[in-house]
Design an enzyme around this catalytic site. Sequence first.
Site, mmCIF file in Angstrom:
data_model
loop_
_atom_site.group_PDB
_atom_site.id
_atom_site.type_symbol
_atom_site.label_atom_id
_atom_site.label_comp_id
_atom_site.label_asym_id
_atom_site.label_seq_id
_atom_site.Cartn_x
_atom_site.Cartn_y
_atom_site.Cartn_z
ATOM 1 N N SER A 1 -27.010 0.347 -28.069
ATOM 2 C CA SER A 1 -27.052 1.336 -29.735
ATOM 3 C C SER A 1 -28.205 2.715 -29.718
ATOM 4 O O SER A 1 -27.697 3.582 -29.128
ATOM 5 C CB SER A 1 -26.336 -0.323 -30.667
ATOM 6 O OG SER A 1 -26.654 0.677 -31.575
ATOM 7 N N HIS B 1 -19.195 -4.046 -31.901
ATOM 8 C CA HIS B 1 -20.915 -3.004 -31.195
ATOM 9 C C HIS B 1 -21.075 -3.622 -30.434
ATOM 10 O O HIS B 1 -22.358 -3.091 -29.624
ATOM 11 C CB HIS B 1 -20.672 -2.764 -32.859
ATOM 12 C CG HIS B 1 -22.197 -1.114 -32.463
ATOM 13 N ND1 HIS B 1 -21.868 -0.474 -31.578
ATOM 14 C CD2 HIS B 1 -23.441 -1.518 -32.208
ATOM 15 C CE1 HIS B 1 -23.029 0.533 -31.488
ATOM 16 N NE2 HIS B 1 -24.233 -0.481 -32.358
ATOM 17 N N ASP C 1 -14.930 -1.204 -30.950
ATOM 18 C CA ASP C 1 -15.905 -1.252 -31.500
ATOM 19 C C ASP C 1 -16.338 0.183 -32.723
ATOM 20 O O ASP C 1 -15.958 1.441 -32.992
ATOM 21 C CB ASP C 1 -17.043 -0.448 -30.744
ATOM 22 C CG ASP C 1 -18.713 0.032 -30.872
ATOM 23 O OD1 ASP C 1 -18.327 -0.194 -32.346
ATOM 24 O OD2 ASP C 1 -19.485 0.164 -29.808
HETATM 25 C C1 MLT Z 1 -26.863 5.062 -34.797
HETATM 26 O O1 MLT Z 1 -27.649 5.038 -35.486
HETATM 27 O O2 MLT Z 1 -28.024 5.570 -33.197
HETATM 28 C C2 MLT Z 1 -26.212 4.531 -34.190
HETATM 29 O O3 MLT Z 1 -25.303 4.548 -35.547
HETATM 30 C C3 MLT Z 1 -26.640 2.819 -34.080
HETATM 31 C C4 MLT Z 1 -26.957 2.357 -34.227
HETATM 32 O O4 MLT Z 1 -25.758 2.223 -35.551
HETATM 33 O O5 MLT Z 1 -28.248 2.326 -34.606
#
Ligand code: MLT
Length: 200
Positions: free
Chosen positions: A102, A183, A152
């Site tokens: 992520s 996700h 996701d």
């Molecule tokens: C991010 O902010 O890098 C993406 O949206 C994934 C997350 O939720 O961290």
Amino acid sequence: MKHLFQKGTNPAKPTLLMLHGTGGNETDLLAIASHIDPEASVLSVRGNVSENGMPRFFKRLSEGVFDMEDLKMRTGELYEYIGQAAKEYNFDRNNVIAIGYSNGANIAANLLFTYSDSLKGAILHHPMVPNRDADLPDLTNIPVFIAAGTNDPICPAEESTDLEKLLTGAGAKVQLHWEDFGHQLTMPEVEAAKEWYDKL
Ligand code: MLT
């Protein structure tokens, strides 16, 4: 940067650079590191940004909308840090494979988008395209595994397919793997990543 380093038993193996998701820390992905390669050294880093107490690797303006200045600065900071850590812990700077989930996968993707020599390879769990305006460096033959979820809500399918196209266009050898989940980081995608890693 706050981090954990675990020396591997086989110095010929890559050092696995572990990059957690939002709200995680440097202990989150250690089990995955030892599953992917029990003999490899592990450098697991905590993101330097705090979003209401949740560690991240760079700031965002809202869900999925990145603070591009901060992303650039933090990517440079992480790049420098890997070099420092290689000297401190005496591992091969040119043999580092990132494994990110992520937010951690997004900064790993941005390392690839910014430098031709940042990573020997990468496993990206649920990444997005970090920067749609980037002029990618030469990534010839850099192996990248992307794991994505068909349901996701944070990373729509085009994020994964566009990332695959952009990296492939820069010369990287990309494998895109889908799971019918959201996700979350799932065991089947970790198994698929391990199968990919074992063939490197
Ligand atoms: C991010 O902010 O890098 C993406 O949206 C994934 C997350 O939720 O961290």
